[in-house]
Scaffold this motif. Structure first.
Motif, PDB file in Angstrom:
ATOM      1  N   PHE A  75       0.835  -1.193   0.000  1.00 62.09           N
ATOM      2  CA  PHE A  75       0.000   0.000   0.000  1.00 62.09           C
ATOM      3  C   PHE A  75       0.875   1.251   0.000  1.00 62.09           C
ATOM      4  N   ARG A  76       0.312   2.330  -0.577  1.00 58.46           N
ATOM      5  CA  ARG A  76       1.006   3.614  -0.625  1.00 58.46           C
ATOM      6  C   ARG A  76      -0.019   4.705  -0.876  1.00 58.46           C
ATOM      7  N   GLY A  77       0.392   5.945  -0.664  1.00 59.22           N
ATOM      8  CA  GLY A  77      -0.475   7.073  -0.956  1.00 59.22           C
ATOM      9  C   GLY A  77      -0.489   8.102   0.153  1.00 59.22           C
ATOM     10  N   SER A  78      -1.133   9.221  -0.132  1.00 58.27           N
ATOM     11  CA  SER A  78      -1.180  10.322   0.826  1.00 58.27           C
ATOM     12  C   SER A  78      -2.023   9.986   2.052  1.00 58.27           C
ATOM     13  N   ALA A  79      -2.851   8.970   1.983  1.00 54.22           N
ATOM     14  CA  ALA A  79      -3.707   8.602   3.113  1.00 54.22           C
ATOM     15  C   ALA A  79      -2.946   7.895   4.230  1.00 54.22           C
ATOM     16  N   LEU A  80      -1.700   7.489   4.005  1.00 50.43           N
ATOM     17  CA  LEU A  80      -0.969   6.731   5.025  1.00 50.43           C
ATOM     18  C   LEU A  80      -0.800   7.513   6.319  1.00 50.43           C
ATOM     19  N   GLY A  81      -0.447   8.789   6.232  1.00 52.84           N
ATOM     20  CA  GLY A  81      -0.316   9.605   7.441  1.00 52.84           C
ATOM     21  C   GLY A  81      -1.636   9.731   8.172  1.00 52.84           C
ATOM     22  N   TRP A  82      -2.711   9.880   7.418  1.00 52.60           N
ATOM     23  CA  TRP A  82      -4.045   9.985   8.009  1.00 52.60           C
ATOM     24  C   TRP A  82      -4.420   8.689   8.734  1.00 52.60           C
ATOM     25  N   ILE A  83      -4.101   7.550   8.126  1.00 51.40           N
ATOM     26  CA  ILE A  83      -4.394   6.262   8.758  1.00 51.40           C
ATOM     27  C   ILE A  83      -3.557   6.082  10.016  1.00 51.40           C
ATOM     28  N   ALA A  84      -2.276   6.423   9.938  1.00 50.44           N
ATOM     29  CA  ALA A  84      -1.354   6.191  11.055  1.00 50.44           C
ATOM     30  C   ALA A  84      -1.670   7.069  12.254  1.00 50.44           C
ATOM     31  N   ASP A  85      -1.864   8.372  12.020  1.00 49.31           N
ATOM     32  CA  ASP A  85      -2.013   9.272  13.175  1.00 49.31           C
ATOM     33  C   ASP A  85      -2.958  10.443  12.946  1.00 49.31           C
ATOM     34  N   GLY A  86      -3.722  10.427  11.868  1.00 50.87           N
ATOM     35  CA  GLY A  86      -4.668  11.494  11.606  1.00 50.87           C
ATOM     36  C   GLY A  86      -4.080  12.707  10.908  1.00 50.87           C
ATOM     37  N   SER A  87      -2.792  12.662  10.558  1.00 50.31           N
ATOM     38  CA  SER A  87      -2.180  13.798   9.878  1.00 50.31           C
ATOM     39  C   SER A  87      -2.402  13.690   8.373  1.00 50.31           C
ATOM     40  N   GLY A  88      -2.326  14.818   7.703  1.00 48.29           N
ATOM     41  CA  GLY A  88      -2.491  14.806   6.251  1.00 48.29           C
ATOM     42  C   GLY A  88      -3.938  14.613   5.852  1.00 48.29           C
ATOM     43  N   SER A  89      -4.138  14.292   4.603  1.00 47.78           N
ATOM     44  CA  SER A  89      -5.492  14.102   4.095  1.00 47.78           C
ATOM     45  C   SER A  89      -5.588  12.756   3.381  1.00 47.78           C
ATOM     46  N   PRO A  90      -6.744  12.118   3.486  1.00 47.29           N
ATOM     47  CA  PRO A  90      -6.927  10.802   2.870  1.00 47.29           C
ATOM     48  C   PRO A  90      -7.318  10.893   1.400  1.00 47.29           C
ATOM     49  N   GLU A  91      -6.520  11.584   0.610  1.00 49.52           N
ATOM     50  CA  GLU A  91      -6.876  11.793  -0.787  1.00 49.52           C
ATOM     51  C   GLU A  91      -6.549  10.614  -1.690  1.00 49.52           C
ATOM     52  N   ARG A  92      -5.502   9.847  -1.355  1.00 52.01           N
ATOM     53  CA  ARG A  92      -5.096   8.772  -2.262  1.00 52.01           C
ATOM     54  C   ARG A  92      -4.569   7.585  -1.461  1.00 52.01           C
ATOM     55  N   LEU A  93      -5.055   6.404  -1.795  1.00 52.66           N
ATOM     56  CA  LEU A  93      -4.568   5.160  -1.208  1.00 52.66           C
ATOM     57  C   LEU A  93      -4.586   4.105  -2.303  1.00 52.66           C
ATOM     58  N   GLU A  94      -3.446   3.513  -2.548  1.00 52.80           N
ATOM     59  CA  GLU A  94      -3.328   2.467  -3.556  1.00 52.80           C
ATOM     60  C   GLU A  94      -2.969   1.168  -2.849  1.00 52.80           C
ATOM     61  N   LEU A  95      -3.687   0.104  -3.162  1.00 53.59           N
ATOM     62  CA  LEU A  95      -3.460  -1.218  -2.578  1.00 53.59           C
ATOM     63  C   LEU A  95      -3.140  -2.213  -3.673  1.00 53.59           C
ATOM     64  N   ALA A  96      -2.236  -3.131  -3.385  1.00 61.99           N
ATOM     65  CA  ALA A  96      -1.936  -4.237  -4.289  1.00 61.99           C
ATOM     66  C   ALA A  96      -1.865  -5.503  -3.453  1.00 61.99           C
ATOM     67  N   VAL A  97      -2.651  -6.489  -3.826  1.00 61.14           N
ATOM     68  CA  VAL A  97      -2.715  -7.753  -3.099  1.00 61.14           C
ATOM     69  C   VAL A  97      -2.161  -8.849  -3.993  1.00 61.14           C
ATOM     70  N   GLU A  98      -1.268  -9.664  -3.440  1.00 61.98           N
ATOM     71  CA  GLU A  98      -0.700 -10.794  -4.171  1.00 61.98           C
ATOM     72  C   GLU A  98      -1.031 -12.079  -3.437  1.00 61.98           C
ATOM     73  N   GLY A  99      -1.575 -13.039  -4.152  1.00 63.43           N
ATOM     74  CA  GLY A  99      -1.830 -14.372  -3.605  1.00 63.43           C
ATOM     75  C   GLY A  99      -2.926 -14.423  -2.552  1.00 63.43           C
ATOM     76  N   LEU A 100      -4.052 -13.782  -2.779  1.00 64.23           N
ATOM     77  CA  LEU A 100      -5.167 -13.817  -1.839  1.00 64.23           C
ATOM     78  C   LEU A 100      -5.848 -15.179  -1.872  1.00 64.23           C
ATOM     79  N   ARG A 101      -6.046 -15.736  -0.678  1.00 63.86           N
ATOM     80  CA  ARG A 101      -6.742 -17.018  -0.540  1.00 63.86           C
ATOM     81  C   ARG A 101      -7.721 -16.936   0.621  1.00 63.86           C
ATOM     82  N   LEU A 102      -8.895 -17.454   0.421  1.00 62.50           N
ATOM     83  CA  LEU A 102      -9.866 -17.611   1.509  1.00 62.50           C
ATOM     84  C   LEU A 102      -9.894 -19.087   1.829  1.00 62.50           C
ATOM     85  N   VAL A 103      -9.436 -19.439   3.021  1.00 56.81           N
ATOM     86  CA  VAL A 103      -9.317 -20.866   3.378  1.00 56.81           C
ATOM     87  C   VAL A 103     -10.098 -21.189   4.625  1.00 56.81           C
TER      88      VAL A 103
END
Length: 103
Positions: A75-103
């Motif tokens: 994950f990356r983006g400007s929303a990371l600071g907002w998620i971590a401690d409320g700083s910044g703005s949640p304008e962009r968050l990019e996620l990439a998932v590799e090898g997802l399994r529901l078991v």
């Protein structure tokens, strides 16, 4: 071909990122998902401007409910600071998932 300056920017990580931002974001995500079950990961690291979580797992409480397992979560983006401690703005968050399994 990537220029040397661009390569240095990629390796430097997110602009203005403090040490441990990826750990802080993952801790908040794990805390939020904790009400569903046990959250674990093999490790958290920063690779360029990506935060990388190796082998994240959500072992969901209850019978007959599938657990969520991944090889890697990035994950990356400007929303990371907002998620971590409320700083910044949640304008962009990019996620990439590799090898997802529901078991």
């Amino acid at each position: 071909m990537i220029r040397a300056g661009a390569l240095l920017l990629l390796l430097a990580g997110p602009a203005g990122a403090e040490a441990g931002l990826c750990d802080a974001v993952w801790a908040r995500v794990a805390e939020g998902l904790g009400s569903f079950g046990t959250v674990t990961a093999a490790g958290v690291a920063q690779a360029g401007d990506w935060c990388v979580v190796e082998a994240p797992r959500l072992d969901v409480d209850g019978r007959y409910v599938p657990d969520w397992q991944m090889d890697r979560l990035r994950f990356r983006g400007s929303a990371l600071g907002w998620i971590a401690d409320g700083s910044g703005s949640p304008e962009r968050l990019e996620l990439a998932v590799e090898g997802l399994r529901l078991v």
